[in-house]
Motif scaffolding. Structure first.
Motif, PDB file in Angstrom:
ATOM      1  N   GLY A 169      -4.413 -19.069   4.925  1.00  0.00           N
ATOM      2  CA  GLY A 169      -3.775 -18.679   6.187  1.00  0.00           C
ATOM      3  C   GLY A 169      -4.469 -19.148   7.458  1.00  0.00           C
ATOM      4  O   GLY A 169      -4.301 -18.534   8.507  1.00  0.00           O
ATOM      5  N   PHE A 170      -5.232 -20.227   7.397  1.00  0.00           N
ATOM      6  CA  PHE A 170      -5.830 -20.781   8.614  1.00  0.00           C
ATOM      7  C   PHE A 170      -4.741 -21.480   9.417  1.00  0.00           C
ATOM      8  O   PHE A 170      -3.894 -22.155   8.852  1.00  0.00           O
ATOM      9  CB  PHE A 170      -6.949 -21.769   8.277  1.00  0.00           C
ATOM     10  N   GLU A 171      -4.781 -21.303  10.739  1.00  0.00           N
ATOM     11  CA  GLU A 171      -3.736 -21.856  11.593  1.00  0.00           C
ATOM     12  C   GLU A 171      -4.321 -22.765  12.665  1.00  0.00           C
ATOM     13  O   GLU A 171      -5.509 -22.690  12.968  1.00  0.00           O
ATOM     14  CB  GLU A 171      -2.969 -20.721  12.279  1.00  0.00           C
ATOM     15  N   ASN A 172      -3.451 -23.584  13.241  1.00  0.00           N
ATOM     16  CA  ASN A 172      -3.839 -24.413  14.379  1.00  0.00           C
ATOM     17  C   ASN A 172      -4.182 -23.518  15.558  1.00  0.00           C
ATOM     18  O   ASN A 172      -3.561 -22.479  15.758  1.00  0.00           O
ATOM     19  CB  ASN A 172      -2.708 -25.353  14.784  1.00  0.00           C
ATOM     20  N   LEU A 231     -13.574 -24.488   7.350  1.00  0.00           N
ATOM     21  CA  LEU A 231     -12.497 -23.901   8.152  1.00  0.00           C
ATOM     22  C   LEU A 231     -12.952 -22.626   8.855  1.00  0.00           C
ATOM     23  O   LEU A 231     -12.618 -22.398  10.022  1.00  0.00           O
ATOM     24  CB  LEU A 231     -11.272 -23.633   7.269  1.00  0.00           C
ATOM     25  N   VAL A 232     -13.719 -21.805   8.167  1.00  0.00           N
ATOM     26  CA  VAL A 232     -14.260 -20.587   8.775  1.00  0.00           C
ATOM     27  C   VAL A 232     -15.171 -20.956   9.945  1.00  0.00           C
ATOM     28  O   VAL A 232     -15.117 -20.357  11.020  1.00  0.00           O
ATOM     29  CB  VAL A 232     -15.016 -19.727   7.733  1.00  0.00           C
ATOM     30  N   ASN A 233     -16.003 -21.970   9.753  1.00  0.00           N
ATOM     31  CA  ASN A 233     -16.899 -22.441  10.803  1.00  0.00           C
ATOM     32  C   ASN A 233     -16.107 -22.878  12.027  1.00  0.00           C
ATOM     33  O   ASN A 233     -16.417 -22.503  13.160  1.00  0.00           O
ATOM     34  CB  ASN A 233     -17.756 -23.587  10.260  1.00  0.00           C
ATOM     35  N   LYS A 234     -15.074 -23.680  11.835  1.00  0.00           N
ATOM     36  CA  LYS A 234     -14.257 -24.183  12.943  1.00  0.00           C
ATOM     37  C   LYS A 234     -13.551 -23.032  13.664  1.00  0.00           C
ATOM     38  O   LYS A 234     -13.486 -22.995  14.890  1.00  0.00           O
ATOM     39  CB  LYS A 234     -13.210 -25.187  12.459  1.00  0.00           C
ATOM     40  N   ILE A 292      -7.713 -30.561  13.475  1.00  0.00           N
ATOM     41  CA  ILE A 292      -7.903 -31.715  12.593  1.00  0.00           C
ATOM     42  C   ILE A 292      -8.198 -31.232  11.177  1.00  0.00           C
ATOM     43  O   ILE A 292      -7.630 -31.722  10.199  1.00  0.00           O
ATOM     44  CB  ILE A 292      -9.026 -32.632  13.110  1.00  0.00           C
ATOM     45  N   GLN A 293      -9.092 -30.248  11.070  1.00  0.00           N
ATOM     46  CA  GLN A 293      -9.466 -29.721   9.752  1.00  0.00           C
ATOM     47  C   GLN A 293      -8.282 -29.034   9.071  1.00  0.00           C
ATOM     48  O   GLN A 293      -8.054 -29.212   7.882  1.00  0.00           O
ATOM     49  CB  GLN A 293     -10.633 -28.734   9.904  1.00  0.00           C
ATOM     50  N   VAL A 294      -7.513 -28.262   9.846  1.00  0.00           N
ATOM     51  CA  VAL A 294      -6.367 -27.533   9.286  1.00  0.00           C
ATOM     52  C   VAL A 294      -5.266 -28.494   8.835  1.00  0.00           C
ATOM     53  O   VAL A 294      -4.580 -28.236   7.852  1.00  0.00           O
ATOM     54  CB  VAL A 294      -5.822 -26.507  10.308  1.00  0.00           C
ATOM     55  N   GLN A 295      -5.141 -29.628   9.514  1.00  0.00           N
ATOM     56  CA  GLN A 295      -4.041 -30.551   9.227  1.00  0.00           C
ATOM     57  C   GLN A 295      -4.413 -31.672   8.263  1.00  0.00           C
ATOM     58  O   GLN A 295      -3.529 -32.338   7.735  1.00  0.00           O
ATOM     59  CB  GLN A 295      -3.540 -31.173  10.540  1.00  0.00           C
ATOM     60  N   SER A 296      -5.689 -31.898   8.030  1.00  0.00           N
ATOM     61  CA  SER A 296      -6.134 -33.024   7.196  1.00  0.00           C
ATOM     62  C   SER A 296      -6.116 -32.665   5.714  1.00  0.00           C
ATOM     63  O   SER A 296      -6.406 -31.540   5.335  1.00  0.00           O
ATOM     64  CB  SER A 296      -7.563 -33.444   7.589  1.00  0.00           C
ATOM     65  N   PHE A 297      -5.823 -33.668   4.917  1.00  0.00           N
ATOM     66  CA  PHE A 297      -5.846 -33.504   3.463  1.00  0.00           C
ATOM     67  C   PHE A 297      -7.266 -33.750   2.978  1.00  0.00           C
ATOM     68  O   PHE A 297      -7.922 -34.655   3.467  1.00  0.00           O
ATOM     69  CB  PHE A 297      -4.875 -34.506   2.810  1.00  0.00           C
ATOM     70  N   PRO A 298      -7.795 -33.007   2.084  1.00  0.00           N
ATOM     71  CA  PRO A 298      -7.260 -31.920   1.281  1.00  0.00           C
ATOM     72  C   PRO A 298      -7.536 -30.535   1.864  1.00  0.00           C
ATOM     73  O   PRO A 298      -7.115 -29.531   1.303  1.00  0.00           O
ATOM     74  CB  PRO A 298      -7.981 -32.092  -0.049  1.00  0.00           C
TER      75      PRO A 298
END
Length: 182
Positions: free
Chosen positions: A160-163, A23-26, A145-151
């Motif tokens: 606190g990562f957001e779209n 997530l940090v990378n994205k 995609i990463q923020v919304q995908s499980f898990p």
């Protein structure tokens, strides 16, 4: 049983670290892509006053268009939030299109060497902005995609990562023909 519990906890920790780092990378790729757009927008902002000065001599009765361009350029320079900057850029693009259509009606202006050079530079910058928008929107897509995908969405919500916000054109600006009236 204890070993299984410890293994599950370790797996959960490793998985959380993996998703957090992804997530940090994205998020950082998205920021980098936005900074690329920002560079081209600043080039455009620097070019607009030169373009306006060149056109001014031919267009005394089009003062409102010139004033709108200056105002929108200044708004774009002062805007910090991505969504506000996107809105300002859409309005600025509309007025730049109007300016170029306006120039078509003045053969002397179209033949002016300074205007031709500025127009070529502006077209080049607009192309670079378009390419930068595509790259930025690609990074936003991957982030979302990463923020919304499980898990990974669980890790995203905890930390606190957001779209991201897509840089989309305004329907009424670039999709409809620009109308110029005198």
């Amino acid at each position: 049983m204890l070993y299984i519990l410890i293994a599950l906890i370790c797996l959960l920790i490793v998985g959380s670290i993996f998703y957090y780092n992804t997530l940090v990378n994205k998020k950082n790729r998205m920021k980098e892509a936005w900074s690329g757009i920002d560079v081209y927008l600043k080039k455009r902002y620097e070019l607009i006053p030169n373009l306006i000065e060149t056109v001014k001599g031919y267009a005394n009765h089009e003062q409102k268009l010139m004033q709108d361009l200056v105002r929108l350029r200044n708004e774009g320079l002062q805007t910090q939030q991505n969504q506000e900057k996107i809105n300002a850029e859409n309005h600025l693009s509309e007025n730049i299109s109007r300016l170029m259509l306006f120039a078509e009606n003045y053969p002397d202006l179209k033949a002016n060497t300074n205007f031709q050079q500025l127009q070529t530079q502006l077209e080049s910058i607009e192309t670079e902005i378009e390419l930068s928008r595509r790259y930025y929107n690609g990074t936003v897509r991957e982030n979302n995609i990463q923020v919304q995908s499980f898990p990974s969405n669980l890790v995203a919500s905890i930390f606190g990562f957001e779209n991201g916000i897509f840089f989309e054109i305004n329907n009424s600006i670039e999709r409809d023909p620009v109308k110029v009236s005198f």
